[in-house]
Design a protein around this motif. Sequence first.
Motif, PDB file in Angstrom:
ATOM      1  N   UNK A 343      48.650  65.701  43.564  1.00 47.22           N
ATOM      2  CA  UNK A 343      48.207  64.865  44.672  1.00 47.22           C
ATOM      3  C   UNK A 343      46.926  64.143  44.282  1.00 47.22           C
ATOM      4  N   UNK A 344      46.694  62.954  44.828  1.00 51.30           N
ATOM      5  CA  UNK A 344      45.451  62.242  44.504  1.00 51.30           C
ATOM      6  C   UNK A 344      44.237  62.990  45.048  1.00 51.30           C
ATOM      7  N   UNK A 345      43.129  62.951  44.307  1.00 55.99           N
ATOM      8  CA  UNK A 345      41.903  63.591  44.780  1.00 55.99           C
ATOM      9  C   UNK A 345      41.429  62.945  46.072  1.00 55.99           C
ATOM     10  N   UNK A 346      41.631  61.645  46.172  1.00 59.24           N
ATOM     11  CA  UNK A 346      41.275  60.911  47.386  1.00 59.24           C
ATOM     12  C   UNK A 346      42.199  59.717  47.505  1.00 59.24           C
ATOM     13  N   UNK A 347      42.489  59.328  48.726  1.00 64.31           N
ATOM     14  CA  UNK A 347      43.293  58.123  48.960  1.00 64.31           C
ATOM     15  C   UNK A 347      42.339  56.943  49.088  1.00 64.31           C
ATOM     16  N   UNK A 348      42.500  55.987  48.174  1.00 61.07           N
ATOM     17  CA  UNK A 348      41.599  54.822  48.137  1.00 61.07           C
ATOM     18  C   UNK A 348      42.470  53.568  48.160  1.00 61.07           C
ATOM     19  N   UNK A 349      42.749  53.015  49.326  1.00 66.14           N
ATOM     20  CA  UNK A 349      43.591  51.818  49.388  1.00 66.14           C
ATOM     21  C   UNK A 349      42.836  50.581  48.922  1.00 66.14           C
ATOM     22  N   UNK A 350      43.594  49.595  48.469  1.00 68.19           N
ATOM     23  CA  UNK A 350      43.010  48.309  48.106  1.00 68.19           C
ATOM     24  C   UNK A 350      42.795  47.494  49.384  1.00 68.19           C
ATOM     25  N   UNK A 351      41.554  47.182  49.670  1.00 75.33           N
ATOM     26  CA  UNK A 351      41.192  46.460  50.883  1.00 75.33           C
ATOM     27  C   UNK A 351      40.340  45.247  50.496  1.00 75.33           C
ATOM     28  N   UNK A 352      40.573  44.105  51.153  1.00 70.65           N
ATOM     29  CA  UNK A 352      39.787  42.895  50.897  1.00 70.65           C
ATOM     30  C   UNK A 352      39.781  42.542  49.412  1.00 70.65           C
ATOM     31  N   UNK A 353      40.952  42.195  48.914  1.00 68.48           N
ATOM     32  CA  UNK A 353      41.135  41.890  47.494  1.00 68.48           C
ATOM     33  C   UNK A 353      40.978  40.392  47.272  1.00 68.48           C
ATOM     34  N   UNK A 354      39.940  40.007  46.571  1.00 64.13           N
ATOM     35  CA  UNK A 354      39.680  38.587  46.306  1.00 64.13           C
ATOM     36  C   UNK A 354      40.249  38.242  44.938  1.00 64.13           C
ATOM     37  N   UNK A 355      41.328  37.451  44.953  1.00 62.00           N
ATOM     38  CA  UNK A 355      41.927  36.984  43.711  1.00 62.00           C
ATOM     39  C   UNK A 355      41.295  35.677  43.277  1.00 62.00           C
ATOM     40  N   UNK A 356      41.002  34.830  44.234  1.00 60.71           N
ATOM     41  CA  UNK A 356      40.332  33.561  43.939  1.00 60.71           C
ATOM     42  C   UNK A 356      39.409  33.256  45.108  1.00 60.71           C
ATOM     43  N   UNK A 357      38.214  32.788  44.790  1.00 59.60           N
ATOM     44  CA  UNK A 357      37.264  32.437  45.852  1.00 59.60           C
ATOM     45  C   UNK A 357      37.787  31.226  46.619  1.00 59.60           C
ATOM     46  N   UNK A 358      37.815  31.344  47.939  1.00 59.70           N
ATOM     47  CA  UNK A 358      38.274  30.259  48.779  1.00 59.70           C
ATOM     48  C   UNK A 358      37.095  29.436  49.286  1.00 59.70           C
ATOM     49  N   UNK A 359      37.271  28.128  49.282  1.00 55.19           N
ATOM     50  CA  UNK A 359      36.211  27.255  49.733  1.00 55.19           C
ATOM     51  C   UNK A 359      36.157  27.210  51.256  1.00 55.19           C
TER      52      UNK A 359
END
Length: 359
Positions: A343-359
């Motif tokens: 089992x994972x030591x902690x659950x760490x979801x991907x949140x607020x993932x910036x792939x490219x900066x938006x203008x």
Amino acid sequence: MNTPLHTNSDHQNAAFGFALADSAVLADAQLLVSHLEDSQTFQLDIDPQRLLKDGRKVSVIAQPLDSPVHRQDANIIYGQELTYVQYAVTLKPDSMISIASIEGVEHSVDFGWSAFAEGEYELRISLHMKTPRIAEGALEPEQIAMVKYAQVITVFISLFPAEAASLNSPSQAVWSRNHHVFDSYGRGGFILADLPRLAERVDELIGPGNHNLIEQFAEGELSDTLLEEGLIAMAWGVTPWCYSLYSAPDKTSARMLAVDKLGDEPERQGFYRIDPSIQQLSIVPANELAYWPACVQNDWPVIDVAGEGETLQMDLYIQICESVKGLHENPLPSFVLTRSQGKPEAIIPLIDVVIVEEE
């Protein structure tokens, strides 16, 4: 073009690569094979048919291999094969392989490979193009330009001993359509879930009905419960973009992925619990969760997550297509799923993932 190409010759698989915003600059490029003790240099066309002139984002990947990649596997990993060319070459320990005549790049680009075993080899260059699944059907005229912008060409250069050069490799293809999904996703990102099981559990937790799960997830309790029970994984709040999701069929196959060829650590890492019995997950755009339970009835792409472990890791790699001919830099994101024991030591979801900066 003054910025050095982002390349790395120290990758554990000796993969080499770079990416450019416009494939047309590679159409006339040459693969150079030279030897220190011999002044003769062999020039080999990368794109004899000049298909790259049509212009797409392009990733160049080069790998020395013991045997050629099965062409069906390459089609899954890199997209539909457009064409290939294969050259017989003789290499010596001091041989060098590089690319020259890239439009806008003044210098040749050395692969960094060294200390070859002297002998006969084959150099295979295949061109592949991946198209978002959402655009695989018939398109309206106004959609064609958008799809062209999203498509990615891969120039896959592989070197292997001549005795392993049969195009119809006796080994079986192991990658399937359910090991790589390339698609377009909106601002919300996506979730991964066993939908029938998820639907049943949602009914138990909040009752049947026309729910907006985006609002429910925002409150935290429902999403926390589903994450803890190993029923969902999520990449939440992702920049709208086209990106790949990979889940290799086995550890050996995972080494074929060159997403980390630049030698960088992942941009982001997520860790999730996955129920041991789950072997396949649907990929659901996050915005569709506003229409629960109707979204359960849709035919979403699925990705295989074979194995027995209860830990699902999701690594995000971002390769940059570098600016050429006035075009801006362009990211090529890939999410790579890996399953492991325990089992994972902690659950760490991907949140607020910036792939490219938006203008």
